[in-house]
Structures are given as structure tokens and as C-alpha cells.
Scaffold this motif. Structure first.
Motif, PDB file in Angstrom:
ATOM      1  N   LEU A 130       0.876  -1.172   0.000  1.00  0.00           N
ATOM      2  CA  LEU A 130       0.000   0.000   0.000  1.00  0.00           C
ATOM      3  C   LEU A 130       0.913   1.221   0.000  1.00  0.00           C
ATOM      4  N   ASP A 133       1.482   3.980   2.737  1.00  0.00           N
ATOM      5  CA  ASP A 133       2.354   3.735   3.885  1.00  0.00           C
ATOM      6  C   ASP A 133       3.803   3.849   3.432  1.00  0.00           C
ATOM      7  N   TYR A 170      -7.104   1.098  11.482  1.00  0.00           N
ATOM      8  CA  TYR A 170      -6.217  -0.007  11.087  1.00  0.00           C
ATOM      9  C   TYR A 170      -6.856  -1.377  11.263  1.00  0.00           C
ATOM     10  N   GLY A 171      -6.170  -2.373  10.677  1.00  0.00           N
ATOM     11  CA  GLY A 171      -6.407  -3.750  11.056  1.00  0.00           C
ATOM     12  C   GLY A 171      -5.619  -3.981  12.330  1.00  0.00           C
ATOM     13  N   GLU A 190     -10.711  -5.577  11.662  1.00  0.00           N
ATOM     14  CA  GLU A 190     -10.513  -4.357  10.878  1.00  0.00           C
ATOM     15  C   GLU A 190     -11.191  -3.166  11.551  1.00  0.00           C
ATOM     16  N   LYS A 191     -10.425  -2.134  11.774  1.00  0.00           N
ATOM     17  CA  LYS A 191     -10.900  -0.844  12.284  1.00  0.00           C
ATOM     18  C   LYS A 191     -11.806  -0.923  13.520  1.00  0.00           C
ATOM     19  N   ILE A 203      -1.759  -3.489  11.578  1.00  0.00           N
ATOM     20  CA  ILE A 203      -1.204  -3.931  10.291  1.00  0.00           C
ATOM     21  C   ILE A 203      -0.822  -2.682   9.498  1.00  0.00           C
ATOM     22  N   THR A 231      -8.319  -7.705   5.716  1.00  0.00           N
ATOM     23  CA  THR A 231      -8.144  -8.189   7.092  1.00  0.00           C
ATOM     24  C   THR A 231      -9.114  -9.334   7.403  1.00  0.00           C
ATOM     25  N   ARG A 252       7.165   5.229  10.032  1.00  0.00           N
ATOM     26  CA  ARG A 252       6.149   5.060   8.989  1.00  0.00           C
ATOM     27  C   ARG A 252       5.301   6.338   8.874  1.00  0.00           C
TER      28      ARG A 252
END
Ligand code: G1P
Length: 290
Positions: A130, A133, A170-171, A190-191, A203, A231, A252
């Protein structure tokens, strides 16, 4: 088995950067002088990837052109004898046939975008990057993950700790440390809202996945935000295969976020000797007003 292919989901509209992204792909926004996508593509090639698979959508022409030969610019640079720049833009074009494009026709989620690449990837483990990131590190994350995959022979994702208040971006993992920089994942969601998150271990956008994930994604089950989530598919994969997390070293930046994007620009510019001193001087000056 060698990781030869990398999938880049790049169909997103980039609404957070409107108006900049009205007529331009968000992946083309520059961090210093390089489009965001180029950092990720370079990371993939450095990790030994042989084929780049872009899952694009409408309005991504600039992205395709960026990795293509530009006769006009090359000609102009030759005339002006700008050999360094000429070499730079020539090196940017991967060997013919190395980049493959497919389209995600509808924005149905990250999991769906990856599933769009199933026939191009085929029956072999593959990477997902991705580009939003962006990671500043001495040890490029995907190269490290490829090495770890060689040893662990199982899917692996990049992970980092985030602020508890941020888990719904995020995951999030339930995982246990098994080596100095490796966790074994027990579960993921996930989230999740902060009070429902199993931890603050998130993740980050680098994955090495086994092709079994495509069977799961093919069921097209929807999850968080009513999207087909990667996810969720990995959570199902966990029932059949182990998945590990790699706690990378480095900073990051979330380039999908305006503040994260500005931070990335500053951090990468400060790495450039020709820019560093002037920038530090400026930061010190404006800091007085904070
Ligand atoms: C995606 C993934 C999420 C991951 C994140 C990392 O979310 O769905 O699991 O933690 O990338 O950046 P997105 O940022 O697309 O909402």
C-alpha cells in the motif's frame, strides 16, 4: 518459493487531497521530488520482485505514463546535455513487460482490489504494497519480509504499535511475540473502536500472502465500512494457515493523510544534504512562534 509478484492497489480516488487529486492520481503526489508510488515500486524491486501488478481505476493515466518512456523529455534532456536527469528518467522505466495493469471497476474495498489481481498472480505467494504507507528505514521492509517468508514459509504482514485512540484506522491484531521482531497472529479485526480493540498492534501496508487468500476473497463477504476487507480474509485464512507479523524498525508515514504526508515530505527532505541546512534554519525560525 520465491516471491516474484507484487500487487499495488491504486484505484482509490484520493478524496482527502481534493482539489490536488481532482485530475491527478493521489499516488502521483510527490514526497520531495518523487511520486509516492515510486518509493513503493523501488522497494518492491529492491526486494527481488519481478512483476508489478497495478490494480488501477479511472483517472490513473499519469501513473501509467510515469513508468513509461517519455520521448519528448528524453529528447529535451539530451539536447540540453543533462545527462544525470536523463539517466534518472530512463532508469525509472522498468523492463518491458514487467508492469501489468488491471482495473477494479467498483470501489468495493481493499480485499476486492487484491482479488482483482487473482488471475495475474496465479497459484503462488505474492506481495501487496500500500503505497500510502511510506516507511523511512535502513532495512527496506519488503526485503526483510521476503527473507522472513523464506524461513517461516507462511503469510506475513508488517506491524507496528499505534496510539490506542487510533485503532479504528487499522487492522488490529491479537498476537504473541515469538521472536525478537516476529509475532504470531491469533486473531485480527478491521478498524475496531479503541475500547473494542484487542491490542494497539496494527497492520501496516506490506503483506506477503499465500494464494489461498484469493479463494476466501472470492466469497466477497463484506465487513467494516461495508467493504470487502483484506483483514477479514486473513482472519479466515488463520483457520487454515499461520500468519506472522514483522515488527519493522523505522518511521512510517501515512501519506493518505494530509499531516502524515507533510511529515513525510519534511523527513525525506531532511535526509537530503542539499536541502537539510536551509530547512533546519527555517524550522528553528518558525518554531519560535509555536
Ligand atoms: C488498510 C487496511 C488496514 C491497514 C491499513 C494500513 O486500511 O485495511 O488493515 O491497517 O491499510 O495502512 P486503509 O488505510 O486502506 O483504510
Amino acid at each position: 518459493m520465491k516471491i516474484r509478484k507484487a500487487v499495488f492497489p491504486v484505484a482509490g480516488l484520493g478524496t482527502r487531497f481534493i482539489p490536488a487529486t481532482k485530475a491527478m492520481a493521489k499516488e502521483m503526489l510527490p514526497v520531495v521530488d518523487k511520486p509516492i508510488i515510486q518509493y513503493a515500486v523501488e522497494e518492491a524491486f529492491a526486494a527481488g520482485i519481478e512483476q508489478i501488478i497495478f490494480v488501477t481505476g479511472r483517472g490513473k493515466k499519469a501513473l501509467e505514463d510515469h513508468f513509461d518512456k517519455s520521448f519528448e523529455i528524453e529528447h529535451a534532456l539530451k539536447e540540453k546535455e543533462k545527462e544525470d536527469l536523463l539517466k534518472q528518467i530512463q532508469e525509472l522505466v522498468p523492463r518491458t513487460g514487467t508492469i501489468v495493469y488491471t482495473r477494479q471497476h467498483e470501489p468495493l474495498g481493499l480485499g476486492h482490489a487484491i482479488w482483482c489481481a487473482r488471475d495475474i498472480v496465479g497459484d503462488e505467494p505474492f506481495a501487496v504494497l500500500l503505497a500510502d504507507d511510506l516507511i523511512q528505514t535502513d532495512k527496506p521492509v519488503l526485503s526483510e519480509m521476503v527473507n522472513k517468508f523464506d524461513r517461516l514459509r507462511a503469510s506475513i504482514v508488517a506491524v507496528m504499535e499505534v496510539e490506542k485512540s487510533q485503532t479504528d484506522k487499522y487492522g488490529i491484531l491479537n498476537a504473541q511475540m515469538v521472536e525478537e521482531d516476529i509475532v504470531k497472529i491469533n486473531d485480527m479485526v478491521e478498524k475496531p473502536k479503541p475500547d473494542e480493540a484487542p491490542s494497539n498492534l496494527a497492520i501496516i501496508g506490506r503483506y506477503i500472502l499465500t494464494p489461498k487468500i484469493f479463494d476466501i476473497l472470492g466469497k466477497k463477504e463484506k465487513g467494516a465500512n461495508n467493504e470487502i476487507q483484506l483483514t477479514d480474509a486473513m482472519k479466515s485464512l488463520l483457520k487454515e494457515q499461520p500468519i506472522y507479523g514483522y515488527k519493522f524498525n523505522g518511521q512510517r508515514f501515512d501519506c493518505g493523510d494530509k499531516v502524515g504526508f507533510q511529515m513525510a515530505n519534511l523527513a525525506f527532505a531532511l535526509e537530503r544534504p542539499e536541502m537539510r541546512d536551509r530547512l533546519i534554519k527555517f524550522i528553528k525560525e518558525i518554531q519560535k512562534d509555536f
